[in-house]
Design an enzyme around this catalytic site. Structure first.
Site, short mmCIF file in Angstrom:
data_model
loop_
_atom_site.label_atom_id
_atom_site.label_comp_id
_atom_site.label_asym_id
_atom_site.label_seq_id
_atom_site.Cartn_x
_atom_site.Cartn_y
_atom_site.Cartn_z
CE1 TYR A 75 -3.86 -2.25 0.51
CE2 TYR A 75 -2.60 -3.19 2.33
CZ TYR A 75 -3.68 -3.24 1.46
OH TYR A 75 -4.56 -4.29 1.53
CG HIS B 281 -6.95 5.06 1.11
ND1 HIS B 281 -7.68 6.22 1.25
CD2 HIS B 281 -7.71 4.09 1.68
CE1 HIS B 281 -8.81 5.95 1.88
NE2 HIS B 281 -8.85 4.66 2.15
CE1 TYR C 61 -4.03 -3.46 5.76
CE2 TYR C 61 -4.34 -4.66 7.80
CZ TYR C 61 -3.72 -4.52 6.57
OH TYR C 61 -2.80 -5.45 6.17
CG ASN D 25 -11.83 -0.46 8.15
OD1 ASN D 25 -10.71 -0.77 8.54
ND2 ASN D 25 -12.73 -1.34 7.79
#
Length: 194
Positions: A18, A23, A68, A70
């Protein structure tokens, strides 16, 4: 120490796959600030990678949640509680689909605007009243799902401008610490159109 403690949290997803995603722009900003402030003492605390620095007699805590996106609120709440932080001294930096790429906006609070990390922080803190640094990543092309778009790496063209964007966001963060949110908003929110 005469200064205050400030907590700057960049939102993103942990893991090498990632690292260069849109993001993870919040993580990229924290890395930029860590270098600029010569931060030291990397540790894992409240499910976040944390380092600290001094700036203008203030203690600066830089954090990248490792939960992560959320579940980012777990780290935000844990660190704010641990440092007995006045929420006026909290800044959460994150990518924002509703701003064009390269545009940054400071804001004093408000809803999550679809950003799940911000939604998690609001839920865990029990308030919408904490400063945000929104870093524009633009809308997905065509009918691409926004969830897929934010997990894509920046394009080659965007990478060329990204360093400048992160420098501007770092400048805004330091004005927030030194002069307050209103001054940071006045200085950085007017420099390009939404």
């Amino acid at each position: 120490m005469t200064g205050n403690t400030f907590l700057l949290i960049g939102l993103g997803n942990p893991g090498r796959e990632y690292r260069d995603n849109r993001h993870n722009t919040g993580f990229m900003l924290i890395d930029r600030l860590a270098v600029r402030l010569n931060a030291h003492g990397l540790k894992l605390q409240s499910k976040a990678i944390v380092t600290s620095a001094l700036y203008e007699d203030n203690k600066i805590i830089l954090a990248k949640p490792q939960t992560y996106m959320n579940l980012s609120g777990q780290s935000v709440q844990g660190l704010a509680n641990f440092y007995k932080l006045d929420l006026d001294n909290l800044l959460v930096a994150h990518d924002d689909l509703d701003l064009p790429f390269g545009v940054i906006r400071m804001r004093p609070g408000g809803g999550p605007g679809g950003q799940k990390g911000v939604a998690s922080a609001i839920e865990r803190l029990g308030t919408k009243d904490f400063a945000r640094l929104r870093i524009g990543i633009g809308r997905p092309p065509g009918r691409m799902d926004p969830a897929d778009y934010v997990l894509q790496d920046y394009s080659r063209d965007e990478i060329k401008s990204l360093s400048e964007v992160l420098d501007k966001a770092a400048d805004a963060s330091l004005v927030f610490i030194k002069e307050g949110l209103d001054k940071a908003m006045n200085k950085f929110n007017g420099d390009s159109q939404e």
